[in-house]
Every structure is written in C-alpha cells, then in structure tokens.
Motif scaffolding. Structure first.
Motif, PDB file in Angstrom:
ATOM      1  N   UNK A  19       0.832  -1.207   0.000  1.00 13.94           N
ATOM      2  CA  UNK A  19       0.000   0.000   0.000  1.00 13.94           C
ATOM      3  C   UNK A  19       0.863   1.252   0.000  1.00 13.94           C
ATOM      4  N   UNK A  20       1.953   1.207   0.768  1.00 10.30           N
ATOM      5  CA  UNK A  20       2.828   2.375   0.831  1.00 10.30           C
ATOM      6  C   UNK A  20       3.460   2.659  -0.526  1.00 10.30           C
ATOM      7  N   UNK A  21       3.933   1.614  -1.202  1.00 10.24           N
ATOM      8  CA  UNK A  21       4.545   1.803  -2.517  1.00 10.24           C
ATOM      9  C   UNK A  21       3.529   2.321  -3.521  1.00 10.24           C
ATOM     10  N   UNK A  22       2.302   1.806  -3.435  1.00 16.19           N
ATOM     11  CA  UNK A  22       1.256   2.245  -4.367  1.00 16.19           C
ATOM     12  C   UNK A  22       0.919   3.726  -4.185  1.00 16.19           C
ATOM     13  N   UNK A  23       1.046   4.204  -2.958  1.00 11.24           N
ATOM     14  CA  UNK A  23       0.721   5.614  -2.691  1.00 11.24           C
ATOM     15  C   UNK A  23       1.931   6.529  -2.783  1.00 11.24           C
TER      16      UNK A  23
END
Length: 773
Positions: free
Chosen positions: A86-90
């Motif tokens: 999720x962090x990488x996607x955001x």
C-alpha cells in the motif's frame, strides 16, 4: 530456491555493508549497516535475499534517509506485506524484512521507492548464542555465501527468487570488526578469513578487538573461532525486565540464562562404548563435487567425505553394528539393514565407499531419513546417526521436524561441508536429534572434526535428565527453553527461565541443579548464582529466550491439527510482537510517513546479488554443475609389493597406513606395511619378532613419532590397536622388553622418544634396538 544470473546492465544500489560484532562470553550481537544509493533517474525497489544464522534472533531493523530515521515494527506477516504494498502504491518509501518460508536462515530485505539520487542506510541487528565446537572453541559465522538450495520434488510453498554471482563479481564491499569480552582470558581467535592481528584492550586479556583484513572476496563465510582459557566455567546471567512491559509477561519479568558444563567421572570416560548402531548418511548430490576450497581444488567434498568414512570405519569398536547410506535425487544403502562390524563387513563397505561419486543428482535427504527411521532399533545398541551434507536443501523444516519426531530413538551428528552450508539445517538436525553439529569450511580438514564427534557418540548416553531450582521464598522460575535431551562431556547445556519476584531478592542467591543418570549411576551438575540483574545487558537474554520459545512453538505448529495450528500461530505472533524478535509468521515493516511528498514515477526493481561458491571443479559462472573430478588411488587391497616394485603411496600417508589396519585394530607384518614404512619385503621377512603384534607396534610408533599433529584423526583407532595388543598372550610382553617399553612410550605420548625408536628400528628392524633405546 530459484537462482538467476545478474545482468551487469542493471545497476546495483547496494554499495557497502559494515558489520560490527560484539561478543560477551558466549553471546554475540551483530549490527550490520547496509548503505544504498540510487544513481538512476527512476525510483527503485531494491530486493536483497541473503543468509543469516539459523538460530539468530533478529531484534532491530531501521532506516535512515537524509535526516529522517524510521524504526520498523514487528507485525503479522500478511499485514506487514499489505502495508508495504500500500505504501509503494501511494508513493511512500517503505522497508520490509521477512524470514523466508523455505528456511529460517534466509531473509528478504526490500527497500521500496528509493528516489533518484537519494541514499539510505539500513541498520539490521541480531543476537545469537555461539555454539561450542568439539575443540572447545566458540563459533561465530556471518554467512556471506548463499548457494542454491535444492527444491525437493513435490515440496510445498513458493521458492525464493535469488540473484547470484560468483564471489569475485560481487559489486559491493564488506567491512567487519569484532570486540570480544569475557570473565576469562581470551587465548586466541582464529578464522578462515584474513584477519588483522588480535589487539588486547587490557592487561588480563579479557577484552580484545579484531578486524577483517582488507579486500574480502566473498568466497567464504566470515567465521570466527574464539577460545577462552578455562572455558568450561558454569555461569548465570540475570537480566532485568523491560520497564515499560507488563509485569508477569516475558519482557516484563527478569530472565536468567544458565550455562552448565557437566563433567563426567573419569572412571566412566576412560572406557568408551563398545556397542552401538552407527549409521552414516552421505550426500552425493552434484554439488558435492565442488572443491573443499580454492587453494586445494583437487580435494573435493566427496573425496574428503570418502577419506573420512575410512577413518570412521576403522575407528568403530568390534561388536557394534553399522550401515552406510548415500543420497541425491534417490538414495542407496550398502546393506539392507545394519550389520555387525567385522573384518568382512568393514572391507565390503570400504569397497563400496571407494566407488562413491557426486553423481546422484539433487538433494533429497528426506526419503533416506524416513527409511532409516523405519528400521527397527537394535536392542542394547543405541543408534548414532552421522549426516554429511553441503546443506543445499530446500525443505529444511520438514527435515528437522522429522529428526525431532524420532529424537527418542537416536542421536544425530550433523556436518555442514563447504561454504554456504545451511546453518538452519546443520544446527537444527543436531539440536533436534540430541547430537552435535560441525561445519567444515575454508582450509578445515573434515577428518578431525568428524572424529571429535565420534568421541561424543562413543560416550555413554545420559538418561533421566531433570532440572530443579532452589530459590528464595517469593521467587519462582518458569523454564522457557526446551528440555535438555543430550549431555556430552565438556559441552554446554543452556537453560532460560523467567523469574517471578514477589519480593525484592536482588541480594539473594539461587541454585539450579541438573540431575541425570550416566552408565547407570546418578550424577548431577549444580550452579549457585546471584539474583541481582547484570548491568548493561540490555534485553539480549530476553530476546534469546523469546527466540528459543518462538522456534519451539513454530515446530509444534507444524505438527498440530488445523484448529491448534491457528492457536499456535497466534501465540507465536503475540510473542514475536511483544519481544520485537522476528519469526516465520511476522515481519519488520517501516513506512516513511514524514517525507511530505510522494515519490512519483514508475518503480524499477533491482535485485541485489549474493555470492555463491564457484570452483573450477563444480561451477561455471551462474551454473551449479556436478564435478568431473575422480578420486585417484585406492586404500583397499594394495597389491603385493617387492623390493623391485615399491608401492605408489597415497598423498596422505596417515590414510595409507590406516587403510592397512584390520577391523580388530591390528596390522599385518607384510610387504604392504613394510613399503609404507620404507622397507623391502626381504627386510620384513628377516624382522624379529615376525609377528602381527610387532607390526601393530611399528604402526603405532610411526603414528606417535611423526603424526602427532593430526592425532585427533587416528587416536581412536590407535586406542583400538593398543587394546588389541594388550589382549594378546602375556608371553608377547616378555620379548626382550620391547613391547613393554613401546607401550610405555605410547601411553606417555613421548613424541621425541617415539621418533628415536622409529629411526633405530628402521635401521636394523630389531627388537634389540628398541630395547637399547
């Protein structure tokens, strides 16, 4: 495990690793700093799959990016993975560290969304107990080599993607330093790597530092062997609980770590066992064709293993039982079931051993183990299993679980051969099998280490082991470690216990007692200790205790029903999160939420390569192949010799002499022995007295006179020979006093006298000369 080759068109963002080791007595803390730099114009995800010691407790993971410092948290693995994704996607930077599903000695580190032109430093910390070697050294190993792990047919779970390059092509640097302290003086520190000189920090030599020499080539693991004076001193360390933790919890209460070194009575140790079933399991996979080290490429792992089996078979006691198994993609055995040890069976086994090559393909160790355990044990002959492997096994947990399941029926002694052997496999088999583990790396010879373990196997089995505590009123102890299942002479027994203090007992003393039965006689080892917590110990003992509990629970989880399985997993996760120690079911996760701006752009993945151990005999770049080397020379049925046709000696004269020894322990006075000792057939025929006893004495004199530097290899078989000589008719001892005098020299191990005897006996081959000496 899947290995792929690195394309050097890919830039490697990992630039350097700095490892700093702190050893306090037998506990080690390693802090590694991994320095990354993104020189590309796109954000990177750098993935690094690397080995760690299988019994290490990873207890800290953090990242430094510019002025921002992020400390990772331990969370349930799936939750941690989702937070990372999720962090990488955001567009956030994130860091993930997790143990592989394959083996507890392989970890994966992901550095996500490292911006172009940005640098990051990753700090990784773990603590571990140092294993005691058979020569009393404490072994620390920083794994640097990650060889391919064979994925068994039909095994479950995904394989780990690993990028490998030959050691000479590793694109990052490694620096390593160690500081060692102990209540006892440090006598020496050895390593297969190039080290700078040992520097003592005080006059009593209880503190010292050492550094790795420059230009480490990644062609071997970094191994330290630390030797203390008076190493066998029992000790206890009481560590205070964490102030912020809840009282009554593992981290909130004090924990004691007790180290005991039981000493067996000399009357018991003076006579080794004359019974037992000895089962030898030999790895014959393709990787066993690799060289033991690059300095002696002609000595392959399989050739060294053959020589070792020769020494083992010659050292076994008459009346025992034995068998030899070998495995690769399939397995073989020399006898359908274990047979009684005799001249006939020994010779038959050695004929088959000499033919062994690294030609059986993969590393399917599970099936031969199942077959061995399915064989009925022989009454009054305790089973001793010796496992030789380079450790390139994918199903580590299945193997160690099987050994543990059968722990009551045998003792398991394991040997990791060559660089990169899996510590989780080798140590796990020995620990779960109540035996002892050894690693043969660098320029180590396999034979002395294996013979040291054979001495352990010949010790009487300790039975009825129990631990009891004598503590002040208001203090109780809950043992956290697994019950002690094996005790060997001079080897450490380690106990962790959580202390509940209802009253202040810092100035009080406690006692722990380990009771056991040895050869039918009750014995015990006892230690008195102070309950006052040690200063500056941090939470090292707590984390080691947590790791011990976590590994035990994980092992139980794999054998439980589905309902109990979930409950056990929950307990592991709770303990891992509470203690901050990694586990199979958890991972370290850190997300940089303070950067303010998201890192935009398509994410490029870069795999950090690990070195594997190539050699001319087993590998080309990025390819792991079977060796084409063949063993030369035979130590069986040496042809009859004459003065005109001297023998072609083996490169190792000790093994040449040992090959001539009979199962009973004696040597024959014939042309083969004469040639080995540099004599002719005619001189042998004129020798007086022309007896088997005389031949055996000459062989022992030669060993004691010229080969004391490798005494560990032949000591057991020489004891067997001496016992055979003593068992012969008494009138032999009256032949001009020669035998009596020789036996006295052997008993006293007088090296110089033995040399004099040997030289003069060569001159005249006369017992008179021996008497005159």
């Amino acid at each position: 495990m899947v290995h792929s080759c690195l394309s050097f068109a890919d830039l490697v963002p990992l630039k350097s690793i700095d490892a700093q080791l702190e050893v306090k007595d037998h506990v080690a803390t390693l802090v590694s700093t991994l320095n990354y730099e993104n020189k590309e114009d796109k954000p990177l995800e750098a993935v690094f799959v690397f080995p760690l010691p299988g019994d290490a407790a990873v207890c800290h993971f953090s990242a430094q990016i510019g002025e921002t410092h992020i400390v990772a948290e331990v969370k349930e693995k799936q939750q941690a993975q989702e937070e990372y994704d999720d962090a990488l996607s955001s567009g956030q930077q994130a860091f993930l560290l997790e143990e592989s599903e394959q083996s507890p000695d392989i970890f994966s580190l992901k550095v996500g969304r490292l911006p172009p032109g940005e640098s990051a430093s990753i700090r990784l910390e773990y603590v571990t107990e140092l294993a005691v070697q058979a020569d009393d050294g404490l072994r620390f190993c920083l794994p640097a080599v990650l060889n391919p792990r064979y994925q068994s047919q039909g095994s479950e779970g995904p394989s780990v993607q690993v990028t490998s390059v030959p050691a000479s092509l590793v694109p990052y640097s490694l620096s390593f330093s160690a500081q060692v302290s102990s209540p006892r003086p440090i006598s020496k520190i050895e390593s297969s790597c190039s080290l700078e000189p040992l520097q003592y920090l005080n006059a009593d030599q209880t503190q010292a530092t050492i550094k790795l020499g420059g230009g480490h080539k990644f062609d071997r693991d970094i191994e330290l062997l630390i030797y203390y004076k008076d190493a066998h001193q029992p000790s206890a360390v009481v560590e205070a609980g964490q102030a912020s933790a809840k009282p009554g919890s593992l981290m909130g209460d004090p924990v004691v770590m007790v180290s005991l070194y039981p000493e067996f009575p000399q009357s018991v140790m003076s006579s080794l066992a004359t019974c037992g079933e000895f089962v030898f399991l030999m790895d014959r996979s393709g990787s066993m064709g690799c060289s033991m080290n690059n300095s002696t490429p002609q000595e392959t792992r399989i050739s060294s293993a053959r020589d070792t089996l020769l020494l083992l078979l010659k050292s076994l006691p008459m009346g025992c039982y034995f068998n030899i198994y070998s495995f690769g993609s399939s397995f073989e055995h020399i006898f359908p079931k274990s047979v009684e040890y005799s001249e006939k069976t020994m010779k038959e086994a050695l004929e088959e051993v000499e033919k062994m090559e690294s030609n059986l393909g993969g590393t399917e160790i599970l099936q031969p183990l199942k077959h061995i355990y399915s064989q009925a044990c022989i009454p009054k002959h305790p089973r001793q299993l010796f496992v030789f492997t380079d450790g390139e096994v994918g199903n580590t947990k299945e193997v160690t679980d099987l050994v543990k399941k059968n722990a009551d029926s045998h003792r398991c002694f394991s040997f990791g051969i060559g660089e990169g052997a899996s510590s989780a496999l080798i140590n796990g088999m020995a620990k779960d099998g109540g035996g002892h583990a050894q690693f043969i790396t660098g320029a180590d010879r396999m034979q002395p280490k294996v013979m040291q373990s054979l001495r352990f196997a010949l010790q009487p089995a300790v039975e009825d082991i129990s631990v009891s505590w004598d503590l002040p009123k208001g203090v109780s102890a809950t043992v956290l470690s697994q019950p002690i299942t094996a005790i060997f002479q001079g080897q450490r027994s380690l106990i962790y216990a959580q202390l509940t203090l209802q009253v202040s007992s810092e100035e009080a003393d406690g006692t722990v007692t380990v009771k056991y039965s040895l050869a039918g006689h009750p014995s015990q080892s006892q230690l008195h200790f102070n309950l006052k917590p040690a200063e500056d110990s941090g939470l090292t003992v707590h984390r080691l205790a947590a790791r011990t509990m976590i590994r035990s629970l994980e092992s139980e989880e794999r054998t439980q029903s589905e309902q109990n399985d979930e409950e056990m997993k929950k307990r592991v996760v709770e303990l891992s999160v509470q203690s901050g120690v990694s586990s199979f079911f958890t991972a370290f996760i850190a997300v940089n939420k303070d950067s303010g701006e998201s890192v935009e752009g398509p994410l490029v993945r870069r795999n950090i390569p690990t070195p594997f151990f190539p050699s001319e005999s087993c590998a080309t770049q990025c390819t792991h192949l079977s060796s084409s080397f063949h063993f030369t020379g035979s130590w069986l049925d040496m042809p009859a010799l004459s003065a005109a046709e001297p023998p072609q000696p083996r490169k190792d004269p000790v093994l040449q002499l040992v090959s001539l020894q009979k199962a009973s322990g004696c040597w024959m006075l014939d042309a083969n022995l004469a040639a080995m000792l540099g004599k002719t057939s005619e001189q042998v025929e004129k020798a007086k007295p022309p007896s088997v006893v005389w031949a055996s004495i000459l062989a022992l004199i030669w060993l004691h006179g010229f080969k004391m530097d490798v005494m560990e290899e032949w000591e057991l078989l020489s004891m067997k020979a001496a016992s055979w000589i003593k068992a012969q008719n008494g009138n032999i001892y009256n032949q001009q006093g020669s035998v009596t005098f020789t036996m006295m020299c052997l008993k006293q191990k007088v090296k110089l006298d033995a040399k004099i005897i040997l030289v003069k006996s060569f001159l005249s081959f006369s017992s008179t000369c021996v008497r005159v000496c």
